[in-house]
Design a protein around this motif. Structure first.
Motif, PDB file in Angstrom:
ATOM      1  N   ALA A 128       0.945  -1.249  -0.168  1.00  0.00           N
ATOM      2  CA  ALA A 128      -0.144  -0.073  -0.146  1.00  0.00           C
ATOM      3  C   ALA A 128       0.876   1.193  -0.042  1.00  0.00           C
ATOM      4  N   ALA A 129       0.576   2.216  -0.872  1.00  0.00           N
ATOM      5  CA  ALA A 129       1.320   3.337  -0.939  1.00  0.00           C
ATOM      6  C   ALA A 129       0.350   4.468  -0.744  1.00  0.00           C
ATOM      7  N   PHE A 130       0.629   5.670  -0.147  1.00  0.00           N
ATOM      8  CA  PHE A 130      -0.022   6.784   0.223  1.00  0.00           C
ATOM      9  C   PHE A 130       0.841   8.096  -0.082  1.00  0.00           C
ATOM     10  N   ASP A 131       0.042   9.092  -0.617  1.00  0.00           N
ATOM     11  CA  ASP A 131       0.534  10.287  -1.005  1.00  0.00           C
ATOM     12  C   ASP A 131      -0.624  11.454  -0.746  1.00  0.00           C
ATOM     13  N   VAL A 132      -0.300  12.727  -0.749  1.00  0.00           N
ATOM     14  CA  VAL A 132      -1.026  13.757  -0.828  1.00  0.00           C
ATOM     15  C   VAL A 132      -1.576  14.136  -2.069  1.00  0.00           C
ATOM     16  N   ALA A 133      -0.726  14.124  -3.119  1.00  0.00           N
ATOM     17  CA  ALA A 133      -0.926  14.607  -4.399  1.00  0.00           C
ATOM     18  C   ALA A 133      -2.238  13.767  -5.180  1.00  0.00           C
ATOM     19  N   PRO A 134      -3.161  14.687  -5.247  1.00  0.00           N
ATOM     20  CA  PRO A 134      -4.340  14.345  -5.986  1.00  0.00           C
ATOM     21  C   PRO A 134      -4.139  13.475  -7.308  1.00  0.00           C
ATOM     22  N   GLU A 135      -3.040  13.974  -7.861  1.00  0.00           N
ATOM     23  CA  GLU A 135      -2.946  13.315  -9.268  1.00  0.00           C
ATOM     24  C   GLU A 135      -2.372  11.898  -9.373  1.00  0.00           C
ATOM     25  N   LEU A 136      -1.751  11.457  -7.914  1.00  0.00           N
ATOM     26  CA  LEU A 136      -1.360  10.294  -8.009  1.00  0.00           C
ATOM     27  C   LEU A 136      -2.237   9.141  -7.226  1.00  0.00           C
ATOM     28  N   VAL A 137      -3.145   9.903  -6.371  1.00  0.00           N
ATOM     29  CA  VAL A 137      -4.127   9.206  -5.727  1.00  0.00           C
ATOM     30  C   VAL A 137      -5.012   8.210  -6.903  1.00  0.00           C
ATOM     31  N   GLY A 138      -5.126   6.946  -6.563  1.00  0.00           N
ATOM     32  CA  GLY A 138      -6.024   6.338  -7.409  1.00  0.00           C
ATOM     33  C   GLY A 138      -5.346   5.472  -8.563  1.00  0.00           C
ATOM     34  N   LYS A 139      -4.302   6.126  -9.069  1.00  0.00           N
ATOM     35  CA  LYS A 139      -3.050   5.417  -9.864  1.00  0.00           C
ATOM     36  C   LYS A 139      -2.485   4.215  -9.296  1.00  0.00           C
TER      37      LYS A 139
END
Lengths: 228, 228
Positions: A128-139
């Motif tokens: 599992a990976a997490f980030d604040v950047a909206p453009e990454l989330v879901g990818k």
DNA sequence: TAGATTGTTAATCGATTAACAATC
DNA sequence: TAGATTGTTAATCGATTAACAATC
């Protein structure tokens, strides 16, 4: 002296681990494991404490003393059977199973760790990976789905994750650690250059690359001041 | 007791460094530096050994003893002036100047380190990169030119590089280290999961990610066996 | 058997902590 | 001055090494 073969049930009883083993011993245990696997690759059946220690710059006494914290694994007159000792140490460290790991922060370093091969081999898998950047989330990066920070608690709990890697900027590291711990994480590998404040039931290992390089510059200067 | 202000020439004389400072002291020195910079950011003028130690989980006595290896930096009744102590420690560690660093191996991790921001801030700059892959050689990655392994000695010597980072597979790490050392490298940060064999005048710091994670799994298992 | 090597205890070494006179 | 905090010495603690009986 008792051979492991005379009483397997005692020699291999890992629950007999003493209340507290010194931290330096545990980190050498990992080094022994790494080295033993190399001996195995070279086709060695057995290895003595002297041989194992020499490879790592330790005395034979230290090798034996360290291992003795956890049980009797050797054969007097013979040494240690590589395969057996590898299995024993993996059991002690807990790497006889696979650990799923959370990763927070998909900067340069985070991405590199996602694609890092060395983990799988030793029983770790970033799931599992997490980030604040909206453009990454879901990818999906390197086959691992990227979630938002809001989803963190749910994912960690659903997958019963116990380990996490922090590769966020220093300014956010403590907040991320707090969030991870609230979600149930018990061990954190921290690449942010800050000392994390955590409750006593959580273990942190910090890796600060600038700090490691500083150890080198100091050593290089020392050598220059004396020798040359 | 003598204040640094009473005799600057002695208190700040870094050449008086003792023959050998214990390794743990030097690594804590880096932690003190990192923490002091955070105090500075928060606007603190001075900090006491108790305050500095608390932040890192050390006793006040340890902080004072560690610093005392290198001179007298504090003011009785006042503490340490952050700015002064930061400058002093940077001088001791050698990070009051910029160090150019060679990087060998442009896999995931190597590339990530090339783009890593944390280095610049602490006085490190990767100025040369090397890889065996012909398709990379001659190109520029993150502003750093990539050279072939054949060019290594020439580049290291031309730029008088003393530090190198190894991010090649384990199987090649020793050969790369040998090559670097022949070229004049004196300090190696090694990410390959092997113990490098080096002459005594070369210092190696090893970072093995799987090994760090193993420290966590052990701790997590211990806690589970006891507490819960 | 003789040679090798373990596990463990005792001796040594080194690092951390406590205590306090000196100082601002 | 009184309160705070240093640098340093002495006391404690813990980790490493040496030595050796037990064992294969």
């Amino acid at each position: 002296m008792k051979s492991p073969h005379q009483d397997d049930s005692v020699a291999n009883d890992r629950s007999q681990t003493p209340a507290s083993v010194p931290a330096p011993v545990v980190s050498r245990l990992s080094l022994y494991l790494r080295e033993l696997q190399r001996f195995q690759q070279r086709g060695w059946e057995t290895v003595s404490s002297t041989q194992l220690g020499a490879e790592l710059g330790f005395t034979d006494a230290q090798v034996r003393k360290d291992l003795a914290y956890f049980g009797q694994f050797g054969y007097p007159g013979v040494g240690y059977r590589c395969m057996e000792l590898v299995a024993a140490i993996r059991g002690i460290l807990g790497t006889d199973r696979t650990w799923n790991v959370a990763l927070v922060g998909l900067g340069n370093l985070g991405r590199a760790l996602l694609g890092h091969r060395g983990f799988h081999q030793q029983g770790f898998r970033i799931t599992a990976a997490f980030d604040v950047a909206p453009e990454l989330v879901g990818k999906t990066v390197e086959g691992v789905p990227v979630c938002s920070m809001e989803e963190l608690a749910a994912v960690v709990q659903r997958e019963s994750l116990k380990l996490a890697i922090i590769t966020v900027p220093a300014s956010n590291a403590q907040a991320v650690a707090d969030q991870l711990i609230r979600a149930g994480i018990a061990g954190i590998l921290n690449f942010a250059p800050v000392t994390l404040n955590v409750p006593s039931h959580v273990r942190v290992v910090g890796v600060d690359l600038a700090l490691e390089l500083e150890q080198l510059t100091y050593a290089v200067l020392q050598r220059a001041a004396q020798g040359d």
